[in-house]
Design a protein around this motif. Structure first.
Motif, PDB file in Angstrom:
ATOM      1  N   ASP A 167       5.573  22.450  -3.140  1.00  9.80           N
ATOM      2  CA  ASP A 167       6.738  21.590  -3.327  1.00  9.80           C
ATOM      3  C   ASP A 167       6.390  20.265  -3.997  1.00  9.80           C
ATOM      4  N   GLY A 168       5.313  20.238  -4.741  1.00  7.23           N
ATOM      5  CA  GLY A 168       5.006  19.061  -5.523  1.00  7.23           C
ATOM      6  C   GLY A 168       4.471  17.884  -4.736  1.00  7.23           C
ATOM      7  N   LEU A 169       4.501  16.724  -5.391  1.00  5.34           N
ATOM      8  CA  LEU A 169       3.886  15.505  -4.880  1.00  5.34           C
ATOM      9  C   LEU A 169       4.928  14.459  -4.526  1.00  5.34           C
ATOM     10  N   ILE A 170       4.537  13.592  -3.608  1.00  9.18           N
ATOM     11  CA  ILE A 170       5.340  12.399  -3.326  1.00  9.18           C
ATOM     12  C   ILE A 170       4.415  11.193  -3.259  1.00  9.18           C
ATOM     13  N   LEU A 171       4.969  10.051  -3.587  1.00  8.57           N
ATOM     14  CA  LEU A 171       4.326   8.770  -3.320  1.00  8.57           C
ATOM     15  C   LEU A 171       5.132   8.139  -2.195  1.00  8.57           C
ATOM     16  N   ARG A 172       4.456   7.756  -1.120  1.00 12.31           N
ATOM     17  CA  ARG A 172       5.189   7.177   0.000  1.00 12.31           C
ATOM     18  C   ARG A 172       4.583   5.845   0.411  1.00 12.31           C
ATOM     19  N   LYS A 173       5.410   5.025   1.024  1.00 14.10           N
ATOM     20  CA  LYS A 173       4.946   3.752   1.554  1.00 14.10           C
ATOM     21  C   LYS A 173       4.025   4.028   2.738  1.00 14.10           C
ATOM     22  N   LYS A 174       2.860   3.392   2.751  1.00 14.49           N
ATOM     23  CA  LYS A 174       1.859   3.696   3.768  1.00 14.49           C
ATOM     24  C   LYS A 174       2.381   3.434   5.175  1.00 14.49           C
ATOM     25  N   ASP A 195       0.826  -1.200   0.000  1.00 16.47           N
ATOM     26  CA  ASP A 195       0.000   0.000   0.000  1.00 16.47           C
ATOM     27  C   ASP A 195       0.866   1.258   0.000  1.00 16.47           C
ATOM     28  N   THR A 196       0.488   2.202  -0.854  1.00 11.36           N
ATOM     29  CA  THR A 196       1.187   3.480  -0.937  1.00 11.36           C
ATOM     30  C   THR A 196       0.184   4.620  -0.881  1.00 11.36           C
ATOM     31  N   ILE A 197       0.686   5.822  -0.583  1.00 11.70           N
ATOM     32  CA  ILE A 197      -0.167   7.009  -0.470  1.00 11.70           C
ATOM     33  C   ILE A 197       0.418   8.118  -1.332  1.00 11.70           C
ATOM     34  N   LEU A 198      -0.432   8.731  -2.138  1.00 18.21           N
ATOM     35  CA  LEU A 198      -0.048   9.895  -2.938  1.00 18.21           C
ATOM     36  C   LEU A 198      -0.495  11.141  -2.193  1.00 18.21           C
ATOM     37  N   GLN A 199       0.434  12.067  -1.941  1.00 19.49           N
ATOM     38  CA  GLN A 199       0.105  13.283  -1.205  1.00 19.49           C
ATOM     39  C   GLN A 199       1.070  14.392  -1.590  1.00 19.49           C
ATOM     40  N   GLY A 200       0.793  15.611  -1.089  1.00 19.63           N
ATOM     41  CA  GLY A 200       1.734  16.697  -1.277  1.00 19.63           C
ATOM     42  C   GLY A 200       2.969  16.469  -0.419  1.00 19.63           C
ATOM     43  N   ARG A 201       4.084  17.014  -0.856  1.00 23.76           N
ATOM     44  CA  ARG A 201       5.321  16.825  -0.081  1.00 23.76           C
ATOM     45  C   ARG A 201       5.165  17.419   1.319  1.00 23.76           C
ATOM     46  N   ASP A 202       4.567  18.602   1.403  1.00 26.83           N
ATOM     47  CA  ASP A 202       4.399  19.261   2.700  1.00 26.83           C
ATOM     48  C   ASP A 202       2.942  19.343   3.141  1.00 26.83           C
ATOM     49  N   TYR A 203       2.015  18.939   2.284  1.00 27.64           N
ATOM     50  CA  TYR A 203       0.596  19.000   2.603  1.00 27.64           C
ATOM     51  C   TYR A 203      -0.025  17.642   2.293  1.00 27.64           C
ATOM     52  N   GLU A 204      -0.454  16.962   3.345  1.00 28.25           N
ATOM     53  CA  GLU A 204      -0.999  15.631   3.125  1.00 28.25           C
ATOM     54  C   GLU A 204      -2.337  15.688   2.412  1.00 28.25           C
ATOM     55  N   ARG A 205      -3.169  16.674   2.753  1.00 30.27           N
ATOM     56  CA  ARG A 205      -4.513  16.752   2.197  1.00 30.27           C
ATOM     57  C   ARG A 205      -4.636  17.912   1.213  1.00 30.27           C
TER      58      ARG A 205
END
Length: 436
Positions: free
Chosen positions: A391-398, A348-358
Motif C-alpha cells: 500500500d505504498g509509503l507515508i510520511l508521518r509526524k514523529k 521530525d518526520t518518519i518515512l515508512q510503509g503505510r502498513d509496514y513500518e520497517r
C-alpha cells in the motif's frame, strides 16, 4: 526485559556454562538409533558483533552467539538460494523449509529439524564502545560511525557496545540416510551465509561479518583478491536455482547487481571504505564542512517542507523540484530531522510503509577476507525493496502518528536527471554501485 547476569563462583569470578558435548555419530529419533553426518566449521568475526543476544541490539553476557540465531540466518539464506524452485508458491516453499530446518510442532504434526546446530564460542573477544558521550565517535570508529549510529545512546542513556575478536565453532549434524537429499540444501545455505551474511544485528551494513577458518579441522584458505569475484559467481551458479520466487521473498540470482572493490590491507579498511561511500552518497551536500554542512542535493528535504508547510527563511528557495523520496530504496523507516526546526524548518518526520513500518535494506555491504588482503562487497537482493510494499509509503509526524501524507519513492528517468547524486540513473541502488 532484564539482561541476564552471569553467575559467580566462590572467588567472585564469572562462571560460564560448560560446553555442550553432543553425540557426534548417532541420535535417537522416534525410539530408533539413527546414524549421523557431522561437520565442524570454525569461524572468526572479521568485524565487530552488534547485539546477537536474546535482547535486540545487545550482546548477551552468557550466550554471545546463539544457535537459534544461526539457524534463522541459514533459513533466510536457504530461501535466498533455493526458493526459486517452487514456482512462486509460498506455501510449498514454507513446507520444504520447515521439513529441513524445523518448525513449531503441534499435537497433530511434529516438525523437528533435520539439521541439529550446536555452537561453541572459542574466544569471547572484548568489548568496544563506538561512541563517547554526546555521540562523539571513539578512537578508531570515526570512519565507521555512520554504520554504528544506533549505538550513540539518547539523552542520559549510555552509548552501546560491540564485541570484537570473537571466534566460534559450529557443529552441524543430520541423518546419514538423508545425506544425498539434503546436503546440497545445507551447503547452499552455508555458502550464502558465509559470503553475504553474518551474525547479530546490522549485518547488511557489515557488522558480524564471517571468515570461515576450517572445516573438520582442515584449514580453509580464502581466495586471493583477484579471484574473489569469479569465486562468488561460481558459488552462485552452484547454489542458486533459477526459477520464480514467491512475492516479497528476498533472494539472490545468478547474475546479481553486485560490485567488488579493489584490494585493501585488511577487512576493517575495506569496511571503512564501504561505509564512507554510502555515507557520502546518502548525505550528498555541495561544499559541506563540519561547521557548515550545506543543503542536501536529494529532493526529500524540500518535499517535506512543502508537505508540512514549514520552511525557515534561509531555505525559502527550494533546491529540488522533484516531489519524491528516492532514498527509501535503502530501507525503512527513515527519520528526518531538521537542525533549523527552531527557526521555522519542519518538525521530525518518519518515512515508512503505510502498513509496514520497517523494510530491510536490499543492499548488503560487507568486507571479505582474502589470502592477500581484503575487498569490499556490495550486492543487491532481489524480491525486496519499496516496490513490494502493498500500500505504498507515508510520511508521518514523529510525535503524532495520525498526521501523515502519502508519498512516492520510484524515480523516473527525467527526474533522475534533476537529482545530482543519481547522475541520471533512476535506479537508486544501481547509482550507488556505480560510485564504488
Amino acid at each position: 526485559m532484564v539482561m541476564r547476569k552471569l553467575p559467580r563462583g566462590e572467588g567472585g569470578g564469572e562462571l560460564l556454562p560448560p560446553p555442550v558435548q553432543p553425540q557426534l555419530n548417532r541420535r535417537v529419533i522416534g525410539g530408533k538409533v539413527v546414524p549421523l553426518v557431522t561437520q565442524v566449521r570454525s569461524y572468526e568475526l572479521i568485524t565487530p558483533l552488534f547485539g546477537g543476544g536474546v535482547e535486540p541490539g545487545e550482546t548477551d553476557p552468557v550466550t554471545i552467539i546463539r544457535g537459534p540465531a544461526i539457524r534463522g540466518q541459514l533459513r533466510f539464506w536457504w530461501r535466498a538460494c533455493r526458493g526459486g524452485r517452487f514456482n512462486g508458491d509460498l506455501a510449498a516453499m514454507k513446507d520444504a523449509e520447515d521439513k529441513l530446518w524445523g518448525a513449531a510442532s503441534t499435537e497433530r504434526k511434529s516438525m523437528p529439524s533435520q539439521v541439529q546446530i550446536t555452537v561453541e564460542v572459542t574466544n569471547r573477544g572484548w568489548e568496544e564502545q563506538p561512541f563517547e558521550r554526546r555521540a562523539r565517535p571513539s578512537s578508531g570508529w570515526r570512519d565507521l560511525a555512520y554504520a554504528a549510529f544506533p549505538l550513540q545512546g539518547k539523552d542520559e542513556e549510555a552509548p552501546g557496545k560491540v564485541r570484537v575478536g570473537v571466534t566460534f565453532t559450529l557443529l552441524l549434524t543430520y541423518p546419514k540416510s538423508q545425506q544425498e537429499e539434503i546436503q546440497a540444501e545445507i551447503e547452499a545455505a552455508l555458502w550464502a551465509w558465509e559470503t553475504f551474511g553474518g551474525i547479530g544485528a546490522r549485518t547488511r551494513r557489515g557488522f558480524g561479518a564471517l571468515k570461515l577458518v576450517s572445516v573438520d579441522g582442515r584449514p580453509v584458505t580464502p581466495p586471493g583478491v583477484d579471484e574473489v569475484e569469479a569465486k562468488i559467481h561460481e558459488g552462485l551458479q552452484k547454489h542458486v536455482v533459477s526459477g520464480t520466487w514467491p512475492a516479497g521473498v528476498p533472494h539472490l540470482c545468478l547474475n546479481p547487481r553486485m560490485k567488488v572493490t579493489g584490494r585493501y590491507s585488511d577487512p576493517k579498511a575495506a569496511w571503512e571504505y564501504l561505509v564512507k561511500c554510502i555515507r557520502d552518497f546518502r548525505q550528498s551536500r555541495p561544499g559541506a564542512s563540519p561547521r557548515q554542512p550545506g543543503r542536501s542535493r536529494w529532493p526529500e528535504p524540500d518535499e517535506i517542507r512543502r508537505l508540512t508547510d514549514c520552511r525557515c527563511d534561509r531555505h525559502a528557495k527550494p533546491l529540488s523540484t522533484v516531489r519524491k523520496f528516492p532514498r527509501a530504496a535503502f530501507g525503512l523507516p527513515i527519520v528526518f530531522h531538521f537542525k533549523d526546526e527552531k527557526i521555522g524548518d519542519p518538525y521530525d518526520t518518519i518515512l515508512q510503509g503505510r502498513d509496514y513500518e520497517r523494510l530491510a535494506s536490499p543492499l548488503i555491504l560487507r568486507p571479505l577476507a582474502c589470502a592477500d588482503g581484503a575487498v569490499g562487497l556490495a550486492v543487491i537482493l532481489e524480491g525486496t525493496g519499496v516496490a513490494v510494499l502493498p500500500d505504498g509509503l507515508i510520511l508521518r509526524k514523529k510525535e503524532e502518528a495520525d498526521i501523515s501524507w502519502p508519498v512516492e519513492a520510484t524515480i523516473e528517468a527525467h527526474e533522475a536527471q534533476k537529482i545530482p547524486p543519481l547522475d541520471g540513473i533512476p535506479d537508486v541502488l544501481q547509482a550507488f554501485l556505480k560510485e564504488l
